[in-house]
Structures are given as C-alpha cells and as structure tokens.
Scaffold this motif. Structure first.
Motif, PDB file in Angstrom:
ATOM      1  N   VAL A  65       0.808  -1.144   0.343  1.00 42.97           N
ATOM      2  CA  VAL A  65      -0.164   0.149   0.072  1.00 42.97           C
ATOM      3  C   VAL A  65       1.172   1.030   0.001  1.00 42.97           C
ATOM      4  O   VAL A  65       0.779   1.575  -1.047  1.00 42.97           O
ATOM      5  CB  VAL A  65      -0.994  -0.061   1.288  1.00 42.97           C
ATOM      6  CG1 VAL A  65      -1.222   1.602   1.329  1.00 42.97           C
ATOM      7  CG2 VAL A  65      -2.340  -1.180   0.990  1.00 42.97           C
ATOM      8  N   ALA A  66       2.131   1.406   0.589  1.00 35.54           N
ATOM      9  CA  ALA A  66       2.650   2.965   0.964  1.00 35.54           C
ATOM     10  C   ALA A  66       3.299   2.385  -0.578  1.00 35.54           C
ATOM     11  O   ALA A  66       3.412   3.891  -0.826  1.00 35.54           O
ATOM     12  CB  ALA A  66       3.078   2.166   2.141  1.00 35.54           C
ATOM     13  N   SER A  67       3.732   1.331  -0.391  1.00 35.46           N
ATOM     14  CA  SER A  67       4.847   1.810  -2.657  1.00 35.46           C
ATOM     15  C   SER A  67       3.262   2.270  -3.343  1.00 35.46           C
ATOM     16  O   SER A  67       4.311   2.945  -3.680  1.00 35.46           O
ATOM     17  CB  SER A  67       4.955   0.074  -2.689  1.00 35.46           C
ATOM     18  OG  SER A  67       5.802  -0.068  -1.552  1.00 35.46           O
ATOM     19  N   SER A  68       2.519   1.981  -3.757  1.00 37.16           N
ATOM     20  CA  SER A  68       1.636   1.837  -4.490  1.00 37.16           C
ATOM     21  C   SER A  68       1.478   4.084  -4.263  1.00 37.16           C
ATOM     22  O   SER A  68       1.361   4.375  -5.563  1.00 37.16           O
ATOM     23  CB  SER A  68       0.431   1.524  -5.120  1.00 37.16           C
ATOM     24  OG  SER A  68      -0.690   1.721  -3.201  1.00 37.16           O
ATOM     25  N   PHE A  69       1.156   4.202  -3.252  1.00 38.67           N
ATOM     26  CA  PHE A  69       1.064   5.657  -3.318  1.00 38.67           C
ATOM     27  C   PHE A  69       2.261   6.281  -3.550  1.00 38.67           C
ATOM     28  O   PHE A  69       1.970   7.489  -3.781  1.00 38.67           O
ATOM     29  CB  PHE A  69       0.979   5.389  -1.564  1.00 38.67           C
ATOM     30  CG  PHE A  69       0.374   6.682  -1.064  1.00 38.67           C
ATOM     31  CD1 PHE A  69      -0.804   7.663  -1.100  1.00 38.67           C
ATOM     32  CD2 PHE A  69       1.125   7.670  -0.597  1.00 38.67           C
ATOM     33  CE1 PHE A  69      -1.313   8.860  -0.848  1.00 38.67           C
ATOM     34  CE2 PHE A  69       1.250   8.899  -0.167  1.00 38.67           C
ATOM     35  CZ  PHE A  69      -0.323   9.683  -0.355  1.00 38.67           C
ATOM     36  N   VAL A  70       3.131   6.187  -2.703  1.00 38.13           N
ATOM     37  CA  VAL A  70       4.379   6.858  -3.203  1.00 38.13           C
ATOM     38  C   VAL A  70       5.176   7.172  -5.200  1.00 38.13           C
ATOM     39  O   VAL A  70       4.749   7.877  -5.391  1.00 38.13           O
ATOM     40  CB  VAL A  70       6.044   6.504  -2.429  1.00 38.13           C
ATOM     41  CG1 VAL A  70       6.813   7.605  -3.090  1.00 38.13           C
ATOM     42  CG2 VAL A  70       5.449   6.279  -0.979  1.00 38.13           C
ATOM     43  N   ALA A  71       4.501   5.724  -4.813  1.00 35.76           N
ATOM     44  CA  ALA A  71       4.864   5.810  -6.559  1.00 35.76           C
ATOM     45  C   ALA A  71       3.649   6.394  -7.334  1.00 35.76           C
ATOM     46  O   ALA A  71       3.853   6.770  -8.933  1.00 35.76           O
ATOM     47  CB  ALA A  71       4.852   4.008  -7.197  1.00 35.76           C
ATOM     48  N   SER A  72       2.389   5.816  -7.194  1.00 39.59           N
ATOM     49  CA  SER A  72       1.222   6.841  -8.003  1.00 39.59           C
ATOM     50  C   SER A  72       1.367   8.111  -7.645  1.00 39.59           C
ATOM     51  O   SER A  72       1.069   9.208  -8.533  1.00 39.59           O
ATOM     52  CB  SER A  72      -0.133   6.421  -7.410  1.00 39.59           C
ATOM     53  OG  SER A  72      -0.355   6.386  -6.033  1.00 39.59           O
ATOM     54  N   PHE A  73       1.631   8.631  -6.611  1.00 43.83           N
ATOM     55  CA  PHE A  73       1.822   9.931  -6.174  1.00 43.83           C
ATOM     56  C   PHE A  73       2.621  10.852  -7.147  1.00 43.83           C
ATOM     57  O   PHE A  73       2.315  11.985  -7.908  1.00 43.83           O
ATOM     58  CB  PHE A  73       2.736  10.303  -5.135  1.00 43.83           C
ATOM     59  CG  PHE A  73       2.305  12.064  -4.857  1.00 43.83           C
ATOM     60  CD1 PHE A  73       1.318  13.106  -4.676  1.00 43.83           C
ATOM     61  CD2 PHE A  73       3.721  12.411  -4.443  1.00 43.83           C
ATOM     62  CE1 PHE A  73       1.794  13.897  -3.186  1.00 43.83           C
ATOM     63  CE2 PHE A  73       3.962  13.530  -3.942  1.00 43.83           C
ATOM     64  CZ  PHE A  73       2.733  14.300  -3.992  1.00 43.83           C
ATOM     65  N   PHE A  74       3.870   9.995  -7.687  1.00 42.66           N
ATOM     66  CA  PHE A  74       5.181  10.712  -8.248  1.00 42.66           C
ATOM     67  C   PHE A  74       4.394  10.612  -9.171  1.00 42.66           C
ATOM     68  O   PHE A  74       5.071  11.290 -10.160  1.00 42.66           O
ATOM     69  CB  PHE A  74       6.220  10.012  -8.020  1.00 42.66           C
ATOM     70  CG  PHE A  74       6.900  10.893  -6.239  1.00 42.66           C
ATOM     71  CD1 PHE A  74       7.702  11.752  -6.431  1.00 42.66           C
ATOM     72  CD2 PHE A  74       7.218  10.054  -5.469  1.00 42.66           C
ATOM     73  CE1 PHE A  74       7.944  12.394  -5.414  1.00 42.66           C
ATOM     74  CE2 PHE A  74       7.729  10.587  -4.389  1.00 42.66           C
ATOM     75  CZ  PHE A  74       8.393  11.749  -3.725  1.00 42.66           C
ATOM     76  N   MET A  75       4.547   9.621 -10.215  1.00 40.72           N
ATOM     77  CA  MET A  75       3.852   9.417 -11.338  1.00 40.72           C
ATOM     78  C   MET A  75       2.992  10.192 -11.578  1.00 40.72           C
ATOM     79  O   MET A  75       3.601  11.439 -12.893  1.00 40.72           O
ATOM     80  CB  MET A  75       3.106   8.418 -11.994  1.00 40.72           C
ATOM     81  CG  MET A  75       4.351   7.316 -12.207  1.00 40.72           C
ATOM     82  SD  MET A  75       3.635   5.421 -11.735  1.00 40.72           S
ATOM     83  CE  MET A  75       3.465   5.827 -13.486  1.00 40.72           C
ATOM     84  N   VAL A  76       1.225  10.408 -11.220  1.00 34.73           N
ATOM     85  CA  VAL A  76       0.404  11.733 -11.503  1.00 34.73           C
ATOM     86  C   VAL A  76       1.064  12.860 -10.853  1.00 34.73           C
ATOM     87  O   VAL A  76       0.657  13.942 -12.349  1.00 34.73           O
ATOM     88  CB  VAL A  76      -0.544  11.277 -10.465  1.00 34.73           C
ATOM     89  CG1 VAL A  76      -1.442  12.844 -10.438  1.00 34.73           C
ATOM     90  CG2 VAL A  76      -1.179  10.263 -10.732  1.00 34.73           C
ATOM     91  N   TYR A  77       2.280  13.442 -10.247  1.00 34.52           N
ATOM     92  CA  TYR A  77       2.400  14.486  -9.924  1.00 34.52           C
ATOM     93  C   TYR A  77       3.233  15.514 -10.923  1.00 34.52           C
ATOM     94  O   TYR A  77       3.347  16.322 -11.912  1.00 34.52           O
ATOM     95  CB  TYR A  77       3.203  14.947  -8.802  1.00 34.52           C
ATOM     96  CG  TYR A  77       4.117  16.283  -8.198  1.00 34.52           C
ATOM     97  CD1 TYR A  77       2.940  17.109  -8.586  1.00 34.52           C
ATOM     98  CD2 TYR A  77       5.786  16.526  -8.492  1.00 34.52           C
ATOM     99  CE1 TYR A  77       3.631  18.534  -7.850  1.00 34.52           C
ATOM    100  CE2 TYR A  77       6.205  17.584  -8.223  1.00 34.52           C
ATOM    101  CZ  TYR A  77       4.891  18.593  -8.168  1.00 34.52           C
ATOM    102  OH  TYR A  77       5.617  19.782  -7.698  1.00 34.52           O
TER     103      TYR A  77
END
Length: 248
Positions: free
Chosen positions: A19-31
């Motif tokens: 969950v933490a990895s998906s949050f960080v990865a998706s946050f930076f990709m969308v940003y």
C-alpha cells in the motif's frame, strides 16, 4: 481458516508495504503528469486503496480455495476407510495425499497425535484451526463416530460431501453472475477518475482543481465513489453460512 499468528503478521506487513509503495509510486507519477500536488494526493490515495482491495481479494480467493477442497478431503477419507485404514490413519494420510492447501493443517494433526495421542483433543484443535462450517461438519461426524463406535461414518461422509458439492456449485454460479455486475460497476466508478487523469495533463485543469473549490469537488467525488463502492459490495456479498458446531 485462521492462518498461524506469525504468518498473519507477515501478510499484514507485506500488505502495508504494498500500500505504501503504491501510494508513493502513483503520487510521483501523477505529479509528473499534472504538476498538481492535490490531484497527485487524490490518485495516490485511490491507488493505495485499490492495492489494499486487491490484497484482500487474494485472501478471499484463498479462503474460497480452502472451502472448495473439503469435498476432496471427504473422498480421500472414504477411500482410506474402505481400504482398511482407521480414521486416524486416514486423517494422517492427508498430509501427503490431501489437497495441497490443507496439508499443513493435517501435518499438525499428525504431530499432535504423535505427541499426546489424544484423538478427541487433536480433532478439536484441527476443527478450531480450520474454522469453517464445512470442516466443522466433517470433524464433528468423525469425532462422534470415533467416540460412539458408529458404523455409519461412510454414509455420513458421503452425504456431507454431496451437500458440500451442491452448495459450492450454487455459490459459484451466483458469484459468476454477480461478477458481471461488479465489473460493470467498477468500470463506471473508475471512468470519471481516468478522465480526470487525462485532463490533468492540461495546466488549466491542474490550476482549477488546486483551488479550494476544486479540492472540495475532488473530495466530494472521492466520498461518493467510496460510498458507491461500499454499497455495491454490501449488496453483492453472499451470506456466510454460520458455524453450527464451532464458535463464530
């Protein structure tokens, strides 16, 4: 079926890491796509929730696989008893001949029998470990037959196996039909967010949703999506058959 405590803790740790990895990865990709922290946070939260739901679905599949294995257990027990083995020997034989997903539990039963030799205690502990209505019926019939010396164990096991197969077939049919509706609902819920992701590549969209009004709209949309998803799952959930011979 209740997993061992250490295994359960490891599973939870892996879930939290995913969950933490998906949050960080998706946050930076969308940003990187939108240059908007607000939109990136929203999508990071959405992707982490989706990851958690996928992990939970895998656990549900494991529980379903365990439920589907009990008729095979009955077949092995009937075959063992007919070949002249005792019920204890037939249960121990499941450590090598039984369904793969259930072998560790029958291996523990074998260890208990070799340790203290108390059949009733070992079968009771096995029933509590498995903790399903299907296994309760099988082990309760075995315990009663072992205690009273009943000669109808084979007929009882065959009857229980027939009922379990009919129940599994009916539940699979219902789950397939529910799956079509659930998949359509998932697509309907995801469509607005996919559209937002595409539009967020435009600077004007990013600026619009970075305002207080835009943030409020995103939060309302997120809340409505969550409510719709929970409501959909509650309506489509099949009732669990209660345990008659064990604690709920």
């Amino acid at each position: 079926m209740s997993p061992p405590r250490n295994l359960s803790l490891n599973v939870r740790k892996n879930q939290y890491l995913k969950v933490a990895s998906s949050f960080v990865a998706s946050f930076f990709m969308v940003y990187l796509l939108s240059a908007s922290i607000v939109i990136a946070l929203i999508f990071g939260f959405l992707l982490s929730i989706i990851t958690l739901l996928i992990s939970k679905k895998k656990s549900d599949k494991d529980a379903a696989a365990i439920s589907a294995a009990w008729p095979e257990v009955i077949d092995h027990l009937v075959s063992g008893i007919q070949s002249g083995l005792s019920i204890t020997e037939s249960l121990i034989g499941l450590t090598t001949r039984g369904p793969l997903i259930l072998r560790p539990y029958f291996a523990e039963f074998e260890i208990k029998m070799r340790t203290h030799g108390d059949f009733n205690l070992a079968i009771s502990e096995l029933k509590q470990r498995c903790a399903q209505h299907s296994s309760d019926q099988i082990f309760e019939a075995i315990a009663i037959s072992k205690t009273l010396g009943g000669s109808e164990l084979l007929n009882i096991l065959r009857t229980v196996g027939t009922f379990l197969r009919q129940d599994l077939a009916l539940r699979r049919e219902i789950e397939v039909k529910h799956g079509w509706i659930k998949n359509s609902a998932h697509l309907s819920a995801a469509a607005p967010w996919l559209l937002l992701l595409l539009l967020s590549t435009q600077p004007a969209t990013s600026r619009a949703f970075s305002t207080p009004t835009g943030v409020l709209i995103l939060l309302i949309g997120l809340s409505m999506t969550a409510i719709a998803y929970v409501w959909m799952n509650r309506l489509g959930r099949l009732p669990e058959i209660p345990r008659v011979f064990g604690s709920a």
